[in-house]
Design an enzyme around this catalytic site. Structure first.
Site, PDB file in Angstrom:
ATOM      1  N   LEU A 133      37.934  33.633  78.709  1.00 44.34           N
ATOM      2  CA  LEU A 133      37.789  35.084  78.782  1.00 44.34           C
ATOM      3  C   LEU A 133      39.107  35.750  78.404  1.00 44.34           C
ATOM      4  O   LEU A 133      40.133  35.510  79.038  1.00 44.34           O
ATOM      5  CB  LEU A 133      37.376  35.507  80.196  1.00 44.34           C
ATOM      6  CG  LEU A 133      36.073  34.878  80.711  1.00 44.34           C
ATOM      7  CD1 LEU A 133      35.958  35.055  82.210  1.00 44.34           C
ATOM      8  CD2 LEU A 133      34.884  35.480  80.000  1.00 44.34           C
TER       9      LEU A 133
ATOM     10  N   CYS B 197      33.755  34.784  67.915  1.00 48.35           N
ATOM     11  CA  CYS B 197      34.419  36.011  68.352  1.00 48.35           C
ATOM     12  C   CYS B 197      33.987  37.187  67.481  1.00 48.35           C
ATOM     13  O   CYS B 197      34.107  37.129  66.254  1.00 48.35           O
ATOM     14  CB  CYS B 197      35.935  35.840  68.299  1.00 48.35           C
ATOM     15  SG  CYS B 197      36.848  37.314  68.807  1.00 48.35           S
TER      16      CYS B 197
ATOM     17  N   LYS C  93      32.257  26.876  69.908  1.00 49.65           N
ATOM     18  CA  LYS C  93      31.564  27.997  70.535  1.00 49.65           C
ATOM     19  C   LYS C  93      31.113  28.939  69.427  1.00 49.65           C
ATOM     20  O   LYS C  93      31.942  29.442  68.656  1.00 49.65           O
ATOM     21  CB  LYS C  93      32.467  28.737  71.521  1.00 49.65           C
ATOM     22  CG  LYS C  93      31.715  29.763  72.375  1.00 49.65           C
ATOM     23  CD  LYS C  93      32.587  30.323  73.484  1.00 49.65           C
ATOM     24  CE  LYS C  93      31.753  31.184  74.433  1.00 49.65           C
ATOM     25  NZ  LYS C  93      31.242  32.412  73.784  1.00 49.65           N
TER      26      LYS C  93
ATOM     27  N   ASN D  40      24.947  30.074  76.807  1.00 52.35           N
ATOM     28  CA  ASN D  40      25.838  31.117  77.310  1.00 52.35           C
ATOM     29  C   ASN D  40      25.165  32.472  77.143  1.00 52.35           C
ATOM     30  O   ASN D  40      24.644  32.782  76.076  1.00 52.35           O
ATOM     31  CB  ASN D  40      27.173  31.076  76.571  1.00 52.35           C
ATOM     32  CG  ASN D  40      28.094  32.218  76.948  1.00 52.35           C
ATOM     33  OD1 ASN D  40      28.719  32.834  76.103  1.00 52.35           O
ATOM     34  ND2 ASN D  40      28.189  32.524  78.230  1.00 52.35           N
TER      35      ASN D  40
ATOM     36  N   ALA E  27      30.299  33.625  81.891  1.00 56.53           N
ATOM     37  CA  ALA E  27      31.386  34.481  81.398  1.00 56.53           C
ATOM     38  C   ALA E  27      31.475  35.757  82.218  1.00 56.53           C
ATOM     39  O   ALA E  27      32.152  35.808  83.245  1.00 56.53           O
ATOM     40  CB  ALA E  27      31.172  34.778  79.917  1.00 56.53           C
TER      41      ALA E  27
END
Length: 681
Positions: free
Chosen positions: A335, A419, A458, A521, A546
């Protein structure tokens, strides 16, 4: 309760399109509130929304618009300072009496600083003592450690670490064991600054794969026959003629023998084969036995190669890729900003199994930036730990992976390919890689061949909304060299609006090869969410948590104990106290460390204010997308913790860290425009 008849008459006079926003929450049923994503708080706890000063200023601005424009005065714009001016200001600030030299503050002796009058900081002890802010309530966080506080006179808890004779305790000849690992050493930083760091394994992997090195070529390792040797195994197109693993082993072994610069992490014997042979039936011999064997072969040179205890571990053979198991473990997601080391320590105490550092940019790590390397820090309590990096090109990521593997102690390295931040995507990194599957493959293959540490990915479901593409790639990702893939159930275009698509995550988990684990996730906010995802898709290894952990870090306790924890305000305050103590140990107990801890605590409070106690809800379990109405808590502290005003967050920090400095303001980094500033509270 009021008579429903006048309420019905009023509703008939309102235009239908304006009825939903004007209808009070108390007049809607719990099901209607849930359908509107509004938290169904019990009616006895509801209250009118507080009046903000920003609302008054908005009314004033509307009145000003009606005034003549001639009366309006244009705002004064400040000229942006140049880098030279900013550097000069920092120098002047360091020379102020409040910026005491750390060495002088630690020892209490002006003559202890080796720089003397050339020191950048002040040496005026008397002036510092006269202007130093008053000590904070509580005890120094370093009192439990062996030896005195490392901040000495500058500590804001100086009154609690006095010696028996009343004098400040000095730190002479005190060996203080640091509980944090993965600290960037000055030798490695200088090599990175001067661009002299060698990457033999990454360069060999890139050459083997036929990938063109971006930018400046790496300096030769000193072996004149290196090109000739590599040329016999790779054709002109960069295709391998023999088995790629065997060729890479030969290249890496020769590079390791000739490379004498990078020996900063592990203790090595005269040759790699000597340490690799220290196995008995496939079991690695204890480090003590390894040291004795090395002493017998090199009794004079091994003493000079002894390193820190935290980094004493044997390197695996390039053919032995480390296997890690994520199944049924509680995983705290990396995070940004809030997922710092103190926060991970808090979550560790609440039951999390796997922790991961904040996302670090590969380019900044290769440049030796201390602020970026600080994101790789690991506490000794984090027994299952990884770091996350983000890069756009195979050579950048491969060299960063090798650099981290040689200088850090960790269990896995996660490569971020999801991202959504513009500044990352515009550089070709993050979720921008989802549009370039061949580059994704090159990044993973080059990184996997450069290190033996497990690599994970990820990703998001895709780049554009409605165009998911991970399901077509996940079958091949296991062949690229990745151990696990975490799929966030949103596209880059979605960012964080709409709920995560868990059906698509299940589809990816079922399509993945058996040798690769798939993690889900998105929107896990209770133990029921966790159980549902695990039961709906047994192929799913685990769920990454998260934002749910940011809002309520005790979610890990709820999952392990399979219950809804109606936590009290006092218990929540104790969690904040733990965070403050961990923050002071990490960032320091001087004035700068206190304010740094306050800043990151405020960032975290901008998330925890979204939590609504379970005892106040008509419907459980709560969902992460519920918007909280204005409500009273069961006590004043709970009401204060549920406020969305930055001024109330600051009041909470003042309960733990004392009064804020004059002129202090705060707006959260993640969504600054959505909250009023501190002075408007």
């Amino acid at each position: 309760m009021e008579d429903p008849s006048p309420r019905d008459d009023t509703s008939n006079d309102v235009v239908p399109t304006e009825a939903p926003p004007t209808l009070p929450h108390c007049q809607l049923t719990a099901a209607e509130l849930v359908a509107k994503s509004i938290a169904p708080v019990k009616r006895e706890f509801l209250r009118p929304p507080p009046v903000r000063n920003c609302d008054k200023s908005a009314d004033d601005n509307s009145d000003d618009k009606e005034a003549p424009q001639a009366a309006a005065t244009p705002p004064i714009l400040k000229d942006k300072k140049s880098k030279r001016q900013m550097k000069r200001d920092r120098r002047q600030e360091q020379k102020s009496v409040l910026h005491i030299c750390p060495t002088v503050a630690k020892s209490g002796n002006v003559s202890s600083c080796v720089y003397g009058e050339n020191c950048r900081f002040s040496h005026d002890l008397e002036a510092f003592k006269s202007q130093k802010p008053a000590d904070l309530e509580g005890v120094c966080p370093f009192l439990s450690n062996t030896g005195p506080c490392p901040y000495g006179l500058a500590c804001r808890f100086g009154g609690t670490h006095k010696a028996d004779n009343g004098e400040v305790a000095t730190s002479a000849n005190v060996d203080k064991k640091n509980s944090e690992m993965n600290v960037l050493t000055k030798d490695v930083q200088r090599l990175l600054w001067k661009n002299r760091m060698k990457f033999p394994k990454a360069d060999a992997a890139l050459k083997l794969l036929g990938l063109q090195v971006q930018g400046k070529k790496a300096k030769p390792s000193g072996n004149d026959n290196d090109d000739e040797t590599n040329g016999s195994n790779v054709n002109g197109n960069g295709c391998c003629r023999e088995d790629s693993a065997e060729v890479l082993e030969d290249i890496v072994d020769k590079a390791d023998v000739t490379d004498e610069v990078r020996r900063s992490k592990k203790t090595k014997c005269s040759t790699d084969e000597a340490c690799d042979a220290l196995t008995d039936g496939g079991v690695i011999i204890h480090e003590k036995d390894v040291g004795e064997s090395c002493k017998q072969s090199e009794p004079e040179s091994v003493v000079e190669n002894i390193v820190e205890d935290n980094d004493k571990c044997l390197k695996l053979h390039p053919r032995e890729k480390k296997i890690i198991d994520f199944r049924d473990k509680l995983y705290l997601a990396p995070l940004t900003t809030v997922g710092n080391l103190p926060f991970r320590r808090v979550c560790k105490g609440l039951g999390v199994d796997i922790t991961c550092g904040e996302m670090a940019m590969c380019t900044s790590l290769l440049q030796g930036q201390a602020s970026e390397w600080a994101l790789l820090r690991r506490h000794s309590s984090e027994d299952f730990f990884g770091v996350q990096i983000c890069g756009a090109f195979p050579d950048t990521v491969a060299r960063t992976v090798e650099l981290i593997d040689d200088n850090c102690t960790l269990d896995f390295i996660d490569i971020n390919m999801g991202c959504p931040i513009d500044i990352v995507v515009n550089k070709g990194a993050g979720s921008a890689l989802l549009t370039k599957p061949m580059r994704m493959k090159s990044v993973v293959e080059a990184s996997s061949k450069a290190v033996s540490t497990a690599l994970t990915l990820k990703v998001r479901t895709g780049y554009f909304e409605g165009k998911n593409r991970i399901d077509s790639l996940i079958a091949d990702m296991g062949n690229w060299g990745t151990t696990a893939v975490t799929v966030h159930g949103r596209t880059r275009q979605q960012r964080y609006y709409k709920l995560a698509d868990w059906e698509y995550i299940y589809q990816c988990a079922r399509a993945a090869p058996s040798n690769m684990q798939v993690l889900g996730n998105g929107d896990v906010f209770s133990y029921l969410d966790w159980n549902a995802h695990k039961s709906d898709c047994p192929e799913l290894s685990t769920c990454m948590i998260a934002r749910g952990a940011l809002v309520k870090p005790w979610i890990f306790t709820e999952i392990k104990e399979q219950r809804h924890w109606d936590i009290t305000s006092g218990e929540r305050l104790n969690i904040l106290k733990d965070y403050v103590r961990f923050g002071l140990e990490h960032w320091g107990s001087d004035s700068k460390g206190v304010e740094t801890t306050r800043h990151f605590l405020l960032e975290w409070l901008s998330y925890t204010c979204r939590y609504i106690p379970v005892g106040l809800l008509d419907v459980i379990p709560p969902k992460i997308n519920w918007r909280a109405p204005s409500y009273f808590g069961r006590d004043d502290l709970e009401t204060l913790m549920g406020s969305d005003s930055a001024a109330d967050w600051i009041r909470l920090t003042e309960m733990l860290l004392g009064k804020v400095p004059p002129g202090f303001t705060f707006a959260p980094k993640h969504k600054s425009n959505a909250y009023d500033k501190a002075e408007n509270g």
